[in-house]
Structure formats: C-alpha cells, structure tokens
Write a protein that holds these residues in place. Structure first.
Motif, short mmCIF file in Angstrom:
data_model
loop_
_atom_site.label_atom_id
_atom_site.label_comp_id
_atom_site.label_asym_id
_atom_site.label_seq_id
_atom_site.Cartn_x
_atom_site.Cartn_y
_atom_site.Cartn_z
N ALA A 1 0.75 -1.07 -0.11
CA ALA A 1 0.10 -0.06 0.10
C ALA A 1 0.91 1.34 0.11
O ALA A 1 0.57 2.06 -0.72
N LEU A 2 1.85 1.19 0.91
CA LEU A 2 2.94 2.32 0.88
C LEU A 2 3.60 2.57 -0.50
O LEU A 2 3.59 3.63 -1.04
N PHE A 3 4.03 1.43 -1.47
CA PHE A 3 4.68 1.46 -2.37
C PHE A 3 3.70 2.17 -3.52
O PHE A 3 4.12 2.90 -4.24
N ALA A 4 2.52 1.72 -3.35
CA ALA A 4 1.56 2.25 -4.54
C ALA A 4 1.22 3.73 -4.25
O ALA A 4 1.06 4.40 -5.12
N ALA A 5 0.97 4.15 -3.12
CA ALA A 5 0.76 5.52 -2.77
C ALA A 5 2.16 6.49 -3.22
O ALA A 5 1.94 7.33 -3.88
N LEU A 6 3.20 5.95 -2.91
CA LEU A 6 4.58 6.65 -3.38
C LEU A 6 4.17 6.57 -4.85
O LEU A 6 4.92 7.53 -5.48
N ASP A 7 4.16 5.55 -5.58
CA ASP A 7 4.32 5.45 -6.67
C ASP A 7 3.31 6.66 -7.52
O ASP A 7 3.65 7.30 -8.49
N PHE A 8 2.27 6.72 -6.98
CA PHE A 8 1.28 7.84 -7.22
C PHE A 8 1.99 9.03 -7.20
O PHE A 8 1.80 10.00 -8.16
N VAL A 9 2.53 9.45 -6.36
CA VAL A 9 3.07 10.61 -5.86
C VAL A 9 4.46 10.87 -6.97
O VAL A 9 4.31 11.95 -7.96
N TYR A 10 5.08 9.96 -7.24
CA TYR A 10 6.51 10.01 -8.00
C TYR A 10 5.91 10.17 -9.44
O TYR A 10 6.57 10.84 -10.24
N GLN A 11 4.96 9.48 -10.07
CA GLN A 11 4.41 9.64 -11.28
C GLN A 11 3.91 11.00 -11.53
O GLN A 11 3.88 11.49 -12.73
N ARG A 12 3.72 11.66 -10.48
CA ARG A 12 3.03 13.18 -10.98
C ARG A 12 4.01 14.08 -10.61
O ARG A 12 3.76 15.26 -10.57
N GLY A 13 5.04 13.58 -10.25
CA GLY A 13 6.18 14.39 -9.97
C GLY A 13 6.08 15.46 -8.57
O GLY A 13 6.60 16.46 -8.48
N ALA A 14 5.44 14.81 -7.81
CA ALA A 14 4.88 15.72 -6.58
C ALA A 14 5.66 15.37 -5.28
O ALA A 14 5.33 15.62 -4.15
N GLN A 15 6.87 14.58 -5.57
CA GLN A 15 7.71 14.27 -4.31
C GLN A 15 8.17 15.10 -3.23
O GLN A 15 8.34 15.04 -2.16
N GLY A 16 8.35 16.27 -3.82
CA GLY A 16 8.51 17.49 -3.03
C GLY A 16 7.68 18.04 -2.31
O GLY A 16 7.53 19.23 -1.55
N GLN A 17 6.33 17.96 -2.66
CA GLN A 17 5.06 18.46 -2.27
C GLN A 17 4.41 17.74 -1.18
O GLN A 17 3.43 18.39 -0.58
N VAL A 18 4.54 16.41 -1.32
CA VAL A 18 3.64 15.42 -0.27
C VAL A 18 4.40 14.84 0.87
O VAL A 18 5.48 14.82 0.72
N ARG B 1 -0.88 19.46 5.66
CA ARG B 1 -1.69 19.63 4.73
C ARG B 1 -1.64 18.72 3.42
O ARG B 1 -2.59 18.20 2.78
N SER B 2 -0.51 18.49 2.83
CA SER B 2 -0.42 17.71 1.73
C SER B 2 -0.02 16.11 2.05
O SER B 2 0.87 15.68 1.88
N ASN B 3 -0.97 15.77 2.78
CA ASN B 3 -0.70 14.13 3.53
C ASN B 3 -0.82 13.11 2.33
O ASN B 3 -1.89 12.94 1.93
N LEU B 4 0.20 12.44 2.45
CA LEU B 4 0.25 11.17 1.58
C LEU B 4 -1.15 10.23 1.77
O LEU B 4 -1.81 9.91 0.91
#
Length: 79
Positions: free
Chosen positions: A25-42, A47-50
């Motif tokens: 589940a954690l990897f799926a959520a991180l993949d979602f973030v990385y695919q959007r290039g949002a790793q510096g924002q989440v 406020r920007s809670n994974l």
C-alpha cells in the motif's frame, strides 16, 4: 527506502501484513506521487498528506490508519 524499516524491526514484532499489506500500500501511494512529480510537495503529515491524497489511502481510511500506525511503530524501533 520503506522496506529498510523491516531490518530494524525485531523478529518478535514482525507481522505478516508488513509485507503483504503495509509495504504494498505504501509503495502504491509513493508510486502515485512519483508519477506526478510531486515528491517535493507531499508529506506524511500536514496539509499535503500522503494518506489523504494518494490511492489506496484516499478511499480507505482504515488502511491509511493501519499503515500510519505501523510506520510509527517502525520509527520507534529505529529510535
């Protein structure tokens, strides 16, 4: 890397769902973030809670709670 936490968890506190539920589940959520290039924002909190914006947590509050609880426990082993 999230799976490195497991190296710090004593045998007596390891659980089957660590590798079958929590990490996938954690990897799926991180993949979602990385695919959007949002790793510096989440973040993991705030406020920007994974756990509020990324699947599979976004639609499954119980899973989000399970994973956040387990992450806190893993952090305790590393302290």
């Amino acid at each position: 890397h999230p799976e490195d936490y497991l190296n710090w968890v004593p045998e007596s506190d390891r659980r089957t769902n660590d590798t079958q539920v929590v990490l996938p589940a954690l990897f799926a959520a991180l993949d979602f973030v990385y695919q959007r290039g949002a790793q510096g924002q989440v973040m993991l909190e705030g406020r920007s809670n994974l756990f509020q914006i990324a699947p599979p947590f976004k639609d499954d509050a119980a899973l989000a709670k399970t994973v956040t609880t387990r992450l806190r426990e893993w952090h305790g082993h590393m302290a």
